[in-house]
Design an enzyme around this catalytic site. Structure first.
Site, PDB file in Angstrom:
ATOM      1  CB  SER A  81      -0.867  -0.014   1.261  1.00  0.00           C
ATOM      2  OG  SER A  81      -1.396   1.253   1.526  1.00  0.00           O
ATOM      3  CE1 TYR A 140      -4.191  -1.783   5.160  1.00  0.00           C
ATOM      4  CE2 TYR A 140      -3.166   0.336   4.744  1.00  0.00           C
ATOM      5  CZ  TYR A 140      -3.748  -0.825   4.275  1.00  0.00           C
ATOM      6  OH  TYR A 140      -3.857  -1.034   2.919  1.00  0.00           O
TER       7      TYR A 140
END
Lengths: 242, 242
Positions: free
Chosen positions: A156, A168
């Site tokens: 990401s 995350y």
């Protein structure tokens, strides 16, 4: 004329041959990138082995694809589940090996300012996004080496820039490290390892209602002392999510 | 003359005042950086709260320091242990708050080519180096905010460059992400967050006999198929360690 021929030769060399012989295993095919990729590769004639978390996701996907596509239930956070999915793949691909592995499964929440969270919240995300990826890869590596295949790890933009609190970004930074280490280790075996760093695509991971509900839930659970101190942050977090 | 005065004023402004009033909590004080830092800060008159993993480490440290230094048993991989250490710190610092937190505790092994390892091996390192740091920080944050203190997270050169297989680099990449996110979150509260990226210092984490023994142990446990394929790597790994 010469240049045109050279260009055509180059373009041709970039097109993959015998796609119909190749097996690709994709995790997280219930929705988002995994789902789209499974459909696209199936459409191109590849033998897609799609791992889904839910029965609904698997049956919906099957409806939209050819009979070549096969599904398996997989919770990457559970080592037993990963192990049995790997056995299932082995039984299908047999001596042919696995040509492609796409580690796509991932979750975003719990996501909130770090102080509102617990160790368990961080662990939950790391278990799926990082340890899940590691586990699936290690289990399938013998099959990938057999066919000198490739691994694509979905990281990401948050694997390069820390955008939010919670597990995350930590997990995606870890994905970068793991992929880099794996890339160098597998080069002598003719296996390529790549990463993809998507930014803000409208996949199910970014459904704002779900995130808002979860942040509100975490906020309610937060002890009163940090609550007072971090009050000003609530607005900024909500604004950031919106 | 004016420049000299300005220089002296600047130098003076950089020196920390009232060090004897300040509490600093350091994890991993049994050996290495944590041990050295505890001794140094104690020597400068600060109130050091040193967290050790072993009784031997704690008693050795106490022998070499003043009576100001206090120790506590802490296994950062265990949430219960972190929670009780945080209560211990709270009972000591009371309303004064905690001026400094140094998250130094960390492990390197199991370290080997990724394929030789299991999910549990990766988890073991992440539990100490990353989740341990997160847990300690979250538990002590209210005390640090109270005194507008500072947090120093010991990362590594391996938090920027992937140097080896196993969980170490993954965890240190995660430390970078966590620290960056925390730094921005705590800025409005006057809390500073810093990282340190040491490279190859001769601390106990790099005792080559221990690493060699562990790599050999992992090698023996590795299934026969990857063994054959990764044979050439053994030499390079051993060479790298030496």
């Amino acid at each position: 004329m010469c240049l045109l021929l050279l260009y055509r030769w180059y373009r041709q060399s970039q097109i993959l041959e015998n796609t119909t012989d190749k097996y690709v295993f994709i995790t997280g095919c219930d929705s988002g990138f995994g789902n789209k990729l499974a459909k696209q590769l199936d459409n191109r004639g590849m033998k897609v082995l799609a791992a889904c978390l839910t029965n609904t996701g698997a049956s919906e996907l099957k409806k939209e694809c050819s009979s070549r596509l096969q599904t398996v239930m997989l919770d990457v956070a559970d080592s037993q589940s990963v192990s049995s999915a790997a056995k299932w793949v082995t039984s299908i691909v047999a001596d042919k090996g696995l040509w492609g592995l796409v580690n796509n499964a991932g979750i975003l929440i719990p996501m909130a300012p770090n102080e509102w969270l617990t160790r368990a919240d961080f662990r939950k995300v790391l278990d799926v996004n990082l340890l899940g990826m590691v586990d699936v890869t290690i289990n399938l590596l013998p099959l990938i080496r057999k066919s000198q295949g490739r691994i694509v790890n979905v990281s990401s933009i948050a694997g390069r820039v820390t955008l939010c609190g919670g597990g995350y970004c930590l997990s995606k930074y870890g994905v970068e490290a793991f992929s880099d280490s794996l890339r160098r280790e597998l080069k002598p075996f003719g296996v390529k390892v790549s990463i993809i760093n998507p930014d803000f695509f409208r996949t199910s991971i970014l459904i704002s209602e779900v995130i808002k509900a979860r942040v509100t839930d975490i906020w309610k659970k937060t002890a009163s002392e940090p609550k007072k101190c971090l009050w000003g942050k609530v607005l900024s977090t909500i604004l950031w999510i919106c």
